[in-house]
Motif scaffolding. Structure first.
Motif, PDB file in Angstrom:
ATOM      1  N   GLN A  18     -21.808   1.248  25.070  1.00 18.99           N
ATOM      2  CA  GLN A  18     -21.961   1.491  23.646  1.00 18.99           C
ATOM      3  C   GLN A  18     -21.107   2.657  23.159  1.00 18.99           C
ATOM      4  N   ILE A  19     -20.922   3.667  23.999  1.00 20.15           N
ATOM      5  CA  ILE A  19     -20.121   4.828  23.607  1.00 20.15           C
ATOM      6  C   ILE A  19     -18.683   4.398  23.323  1.00 20.15           C
ATOM      7  N   GLY A  20     -18.144   3.535  24.154  1.00 21.66           N
ATOM      8  CA  GLY A  20     -16.787   3.040  23.936  1.00 21.66           C
ATOM      9  C   GLY A  20     -16.670   2.237  22.654  1.00 21.66           C
ATOM     10  N   LEU A  21     -17.663   1.399  22.385  1.00 21.27           N
ATOM     11  CA  LEU A  21     -17.655   0.587  21.176  1.00 21.27           C
ATOM     12  C   LEU A  21     -17.765   1.469  19.934  1.00 21.27           C
ATOM     13  N   ILE A  22     -18.691   2.416  19.965  1.00 18.55           N
ATOM     14  CA  ILE A  22     -18.881   3.307  18.818  1.00 18.55           C
ATOM     15  C   ILE A  22     -17.634   4.167  18.598  1.00 18.55           C
ATOM     16  N   SER A  23     -17.040   4.664  19.678  1.00 23.99           N
ATOM     17  CA  SER A  23     -15.827   5.480  19.550  1.00 23.99           C
ATOM     18  C   SER A  23     -14.677   4.668  18.971  1.00 23.99           C
ATOM     19  N   MET A  24     -14.530   3.433  19.431  1.00 23.56           N
ATOM     20  CA  MET A  24     -13.461   2.584  18.942  1.00 23.56           C
ATOM     21  C   MET A  24     -13.633   2.311  17.442  1.00 23.56           C
ATOM     22  N   VAL A  25     -14.839   1.993  17.032  1.00 22.43           N
ATOM     23  CA  VAL A  25     -15.096   1.723  15.615  1.00 22.43           C
ATOM     24  C   VAL A  25     -14.869   2.977  14.774  1.00 22.43           C
ATOM     25  N   ALA A  26     -15.269   4.136  15.294  1.00 24.32           N
ATOM     26  CA  ALA A  26     -15.062   5.392  14.559  1.00 24.32           C
ATOM     27  C   ALA A  26     -13.575   5.688  14.392  1.00 24.32           C
ATOM     28  N   PHE A  27     -12.801   5.494  15.445  1.00 25.27           N
ATOM     29  CA  PHE A  27     -11.352   5.714  15.338  1.00 25.27           C
ATOM     30  C   PHE A  27     -10.698   4.724  14.379  1.00 25.27           C
ATOM     31  N   ILE A  28     -11.133   3.473  14.402  1.00 23.51           N
ATOM     32  CA  ILE A  28     -10.585   2.476  13.480  1.00 23.51           C
ATOM     33  C   ILE A  28     -10.936   2.841  12.042  1.00 23.51           C
ATOM     34  N   ASN A  29     -12.175   3.290  11.818  1.00 21.31           N
ATOM     35  CA  ASN A  29     -12.572   3.696  10.465  1.00 21.31           C
ATOM     36  C   ASN A  29     -11.782   4.916   9.995  1.00 21.31           C
ATOM     37  N   PHE A  30     -11.535   5.859  10.889  1.00 22.61           N
ATOM     38  CA  PHE A  30     -10.724   7.025  10.545  1.00 22.61           C
ATOM     39  C   PHE A  30      -9.309   6.601  10.154  1.00 22.61           C
ATOM     40  N   THR A  31      -8.731   5.699  10.952  1.00 24.24           N
ATOM     41  CA  THR A  31      -7.373   5.214  10.672  1.00 24.24           C
ATOM     42  C   THR A  31      -7.331   4.476   9.335  1.00 24.24           C
ATOM     43  N   ALA A  32      -8.339   3.664   9.062  1.00 25.15           N
ATOM     44  CA  ALA A  32      -8.388   2.942   7.785  1.00 25.15           C
ATOM     45  C   ALA A  32      -8.525   3.910   6.617  1.00 25.15           C
ATOM     46  N   GLY A  33      -9.324   4.942   6.782  1.00 24.95           N
ATOM     47  CA  GLY A  33      -9.464   5.950   5.730  1.00 24.95           C
ATOM     48  C   GLY A  33      -8.167   6.684   5.460  1.00 24.95           C
ATOM     49  N   MET A  34      -7.433   7.012   6.522  1.00 29.24           N
ATOM     50  CA  MET A  34      -6.142   7.666   6.347  1.00 29.24           C
ATOM     51  C   MET A  34      -5.147   6.724   5.664  1.00 29.24           C
ATOM     52  N   TRP A  35      -5.215   5.442   5.981  1.00 29.10           N
ATOM     53  CA  TRP A  35      -4.339   4.458   5.366  1.00 29.10           C
ATOM     54  C   TRP A  35      -4.611   4.369   3.861  1.00 29.10           C
ATOM     55  N   ILE A  36      -5.887   4.336   3.489  1.00 33.10           N
ATOM     56  CA  ILE A  36      -6.256   4.299   2.076  1.00 33.10           C
ATOM     57  C   ILE A  36      -5.802   5.574   1.377  1.00 33.10           C
ATOM     58  N   SER A  37      -5.986   6.710   2.029  1.00 36.68           N
ATOM     59  CA  SER A  37      -5.540   7.981   1.443  1.00 36.68           C
ATOM     60  C   SER A  37      -4.035   7.986   1.220  1.00 36.68           C
ATOM     61  N   GLN A  38      -3.281   7.509   2.197  1.00 32.99           N
ATOM     62  CA  GLN A  38      -1.830   7.459   2.065  1.00 32.99           C
ATOM     63  C   GLN A  38      -1.427   6.507   0.949  1.00 32.99           C
ATOM     64  N   SER A  39      -2.124   5.395   0.812  1.00 32.47           N
ATOM     65  CA  SER A  39      -1.799   4.431  -0.245  1.00 32.47           C
ATOM     66  C   SER A  39      -2.026   5.039  -1.626  1.00 32.47           C
ATOM     67  N   ILE A  40      -3.148   5.728  -1.799  1.00 36.42           N
ATOM     68  CA  ILE A  40      -3.435   6.376  -3.081  1.00 36.42           C
ATOM     69  C   ILE A  40      -2.424   7.489  -3.340  1.00 36.42           C
ATOM     70  N   HIS A  41      -2.107   8.240  -2.303  1.00 37.04           N
ATOM     71  CA  HIS A  41      -1.132   9.324  -2.425  1.00 37.04           C
ATOM     72  C   HIS A  41       0.240   8.770  -2.811  1.00 37.04           C
ATOM     73  N   SER A  42       0.619   7.632  -2.250  1.00 35.75           N
ATOM     74  CA  SER A  42       1.902   7.001  -2.576  1.00 35.75           C
ATOM     75  C   SER A  42       1.926   6.507  -4.015  1.00 35.75           C
ATOM     76  N   LEU A  43       0.803   5.978  -4.485  1.00 36.57           N
ATOM     77  CA  LEU A  43       0.752   5.523  -5.874  1.00 36.57           C
ATOM     78  C   LEU A  43       0.944   6.688  -6.835  1.00 36.57           C
ATOM     79  N   GLY A  44       0.366   7.833  -6.514  1.00 32.84           N
ATOM     80  CA  GLY A  44       0.549   9.015  -7.344  1.00 32.84           C
ATOM     81  C   GLY A  44       1.972   9.518  -7.320  1.00 32.84           C
ATOM     82  N   ASN A  45       2.642   9.373  -6.194  1.00 27.99           N
ATOM     83  CA  ASN A  45       4.022   9.830  -6.074  1.00 27.99           C
ATOM     84  C   ASN A  45       4.998   8.886  -6.762  1.00 27.99           C
ATOM     85  N   ALA A  46       4.615   7.625  -6.937  1.00 31.80           N
ATOM     86  CA  ALA A  46       5.505   6.649  -7.557  1.00 31.80           C
ATOM     87  C   ALA A  46       5.819   7.004  -9.006  1.00 31.80           C
ATOM     88  N   ALA A  47       4.947   7.761  -9.652  1.00 31.02           N
ATOM     89  CA  ALA A  47       5.175   8.138 -11.047  1.00 31.02           C
ATOM     90  C   ALA A  47       6.193   9.265 -11.181  1.00 31.02           C
TER      91      ALA A  47
END
Length: 87
Positions: A42-71
């Motif tokens: 379970q520790i491996g599964l939970i760690s993997m999901v946490a890392f994937i969620n962190f990566t997805a959050g960073m991806w969303i942050s970068q996307s929003i940041h890029s939209l702001g820079n496009a202006a």
């Protein structure tokens, strides 16, 4: 008199912040793969999901940041060209 530290001045441009964000996404994804393959139970599964969620959050942050820079009139053409310009 300088308001920010040298590090904050260095990351004042969008391209530098984009490189750092992409590096954090890469580290998060590598962490997900490593924890998914090499940590048992379970520790491996939970760690993997946490890392994937962190990566997805960073991806969303970068996307929003890029939209702001496009202006702006910044000459940013993507993270790969930023890295190639610095190498």
């Amino acid at each position: 008199m300088q308001v920010g530290s040298d590090l904050s001045v260095r990351f004042a441009t969008f391209g530098s912040r984009s490189i750092v964000t992409h590096a954090l996404m890469g580290i998060g994804f590598v962490g997900a793969v490593i924890s998914g393959l090499f940590v048992n139970g379970q520790i491996g599964l939970i760690s993997m999901v946490a890392f994937i969620n962190f990566t997805a959050g960073m991806w969303i942050s970068q996307s929003i940041h890029s939209l702001g820079n496009a202006a702006t009139d910044d000459e940013y053409n993507g993270v790969l060209l930023e890295v190639l310009d610095r190498v």
